[in-house]
Design an enzyme around this catalytic site. Structure first.
Site, mmCIF file in Angstrom:
data_model
loop_
_atom_site.group_PDB
_atom_site.id
_atom_site.type_symbol
_atom_site.label_atom_id
_atom_site.label_comp_id
_atom_site.label_asym_id
_atom_site.label_seq_id
_atom_site.Cartn_x
_atom_site.Cartn_y
_atom_site.Cartn_z
ATOM 1 C CG HIS A 47 -10.099 -3.170 -4.766
ATOM 2 N ND1 HIS A 47 -9.719 -3.740 -5.967
ATOM 3 C CD2 HIS A 47 -11.447 -3.010 -4.838
ATOM 4 C CE1 HIS A 47 -10.788 -3.887 -6.739
ATOM 5 N NE2 HIS A 47 -11.855 -3.462 -6.072
ATOM 6 C CB SER A 51 12.202 -9.717 18.252
ATOM 7 O OG SER A 51 13.499 -9.369 17.776
ATOM 8 C CE LYS A 91 8.525 -7.003 15.463
ATOM 9 N NZ LYS A 91 9.668 -7.465 14.668
ATOM 10 C CD GLU A 115 4.901 -13.735 11.008
ATOM 11 O OE1 GLU A 115 5.640 -13.138 10.233
ATOM 12 O OE2 GLU A 115 5.197 -13.930 12.200
#
Ligand code: ARG
Length: 461
Positions: free
Chosen positions: A159, A281, A287, A294
């Site tokens: 979980h 970024s 970043k 992804e």
């Protein structure tokens, strides 16, 4: 397009509409199967000559012409014509330009229906062969990381809540198991649905010449010809089997990608992805984005859609061939291309990743990961598990209230939980993982055993 330009123009008196031509054309998609189409024609013609349907002179003229068409595709000089509806008509049109009448005999005892079914299997076979290697390389990268992290511990989760400590190697080996099964599914496609040759099924009912289907099957590397001509041209099971295997693979890659994204976050901080597989970024200078991870997560959606698309396409079709089937290649090629892009990037990302084992160790140290171990300890002293669970739960609640870990419980809290007489065991992560001696568990010996078994399996491929 006028009827003279079309291979099948004889029956038609009018010209076809341009909008229809554009809709009907598949050359842009299926021309990538040019080598397979020519290979299939070579085998077909050799067989026709062997059984006496074609003269040797015609067969030789066709073979020479096919060699030239092959060379034109290979060196990029093939000139596509507006009448080239698909790869099959393009090759036959060019062959006939080159060798004349013998070229007009190449389609004897053959239909584009069995031809396309054969081409696509040959194409898929090559794709499966190189993707089997790419899956093996992905597993290798995981095994290398696993081997160097047998003694690195991190929380295992259920979980997404910290549950029990596990070895990092054990966590990585979970993915190894998934990818070993994926390899098995790809191999099953290779030796199952891809093993039989549809060539010689004709348009649907077979062929009225004494062709030797076993001969073409063997010369194209198939184990046998397909048993039923209708099934041969109507079915796309090999594509569906592949797309299912591909979708499963991508689901596994996606879960791995998701974990890499989570682990690379500042909140978790379990992994440092290399600059080679991350991007910056355009606006935020600080970043470092885990784009490869992804995209690894994202591609599953696409390949699952390819699988669903093909099944939806085929499900409603009456026997035998229907032009709908021309769309099968969109789904197939998209999945093949996606996996070709995906696997080397994921393999490289994993190989170059640095696991931040101190952050993992910290995450194991504070908290309640030893709770089950304490309950197990009580059970070993004769407590019923349910009572042990209750008592440990009471102790955990007291510790949470005070904001401390289980190992910092006071004597009073321990007594209050009903555990006053208990010699408290070592509740550290190392003791916890070492206790998990069951087969497939996270103790050192079990993880090493698992690692060795996976390496042995890979060595046998
Ligand atoms: N381009 C077609 C396909 O990909 C080839 C088969 C065409 N057959 C036909 N009967 N029109 O399916």
């Amino acid at each position: 397009m006028s009827d003279q330009q079309r291979l099948w123009g004889g029956r038609f008196s009018g010209t076809s509409d341009e909008a229809f031509d554009r809709l009907n054309a598949s050359f842009a998609v299926d021309s990538r199967m040019w080598a397979q189409d020519i290979e299939g024609s070579r085998a077909h013609v050799r067989m026709l000559a062997a059984v006496g349907v074609l003269s040797n002179e015609d067969a030789e003229a066709i073979a020479g012409g096919l060699d030239q068409v092959y060379a034109e595709f290979a060196n990029g000089s093939f000139v596509v014509q507006p009448s080239d509806e698909d790869i099959h008509t393009a090759v036959e049109r060019r062959l006939t330009e080159l060798v004349g009448d013998p070229g007009r005999r190449v389609h004897t005892g053959r239909s584009r229906n069995d031809q396309v079914a054969t081409d696509v299997l040959l194409y898929l076979r090559d794709a499966v062969d190189h993707q089997l290697i790419a899956i093996t390389q992905l597993i290798d990268a995981l095994l290398v990381q696993a081997e160097s992290h047998i003694d690195s511990l991190l929380p295992g989760y259920t979980h997404l809540q910290r549950a029990q400590p596990v070895r990092l190697a054990h966590h990585l080996l979970a993915y190894v198991q998934m990818f070993i099964r994926d390899h098995g599914r790809f191999a099953q496609v290779r030796h199952g649905a891809l093993a039989e040759s549809p060539l010689g099924a004709g348009a649907l009912s077979g062929v009225g010449f004494p062709i030797d289907r076993a001969m073409t099957a063997a010369s194209l590397g198939f184990a046998a010809p397909t048993a039923n001509s209708l099934d041969s041209v109507a079915s796309r099971d090999a594509l569906a089997d592949y797309l299912h295997a591909a979708a499963m693979l991508c689901v596994h890659v996606s879960r791995l990608g998701e974990e890499m994204v989570l682990w690379a976050s500042e909140e978790i901080g379990f992994i440092e992805l290399s600059d080679a597989f991350t991007s910056g970024s355009s606006m935020l200078p600080q970043k470092k984005n885990p784009d490869a991870a992804e995209l690894a997560r994202a591609k599953a959606a696409r390949v699952i859609a390819d699988y669903a698309g093909l099944q939806g396409l085929v499900a409603k079709l009456p026997l035998a061939y229907n032009k709908d089937l021309q769309e099968d290649k969109h789904f197939l090629f998209d999945a093949i291309d996606t996996i070709d892009l995906l696997l080397p990037a994921v393999t490289g990302m994993l190989a170059g990743a640095q696991f931040r084992t101190e952050a993992m160790a910290r995450a194991c140290a504070d908290g309640y990961l030893g709770a089950t171990d304490l309950a197990d300890h009580l059970v070993r002293h004769g407590w019923p598990f349910r009572r042990a669970h209750e008592a440990v739960g009471t102790l955990v609640r007291a510790c949470i209230a005070r904001g401390v870990g289980l190992t910092e419980a006071t004597a009073a809290e321990i007594a209050l939980a009903g555990l006053a007489d208990i010699d408290m065991p070592d509740l550290g992560a190392s003791a916890s993982v070492e206790a998990k001696v069951s087969f497939g568990g996270t103790s050192r010996a079990r993880v090493v055993e698992q690692l060795m078994a996976a390496k042995a399996q890979l060595a046998a491929w």
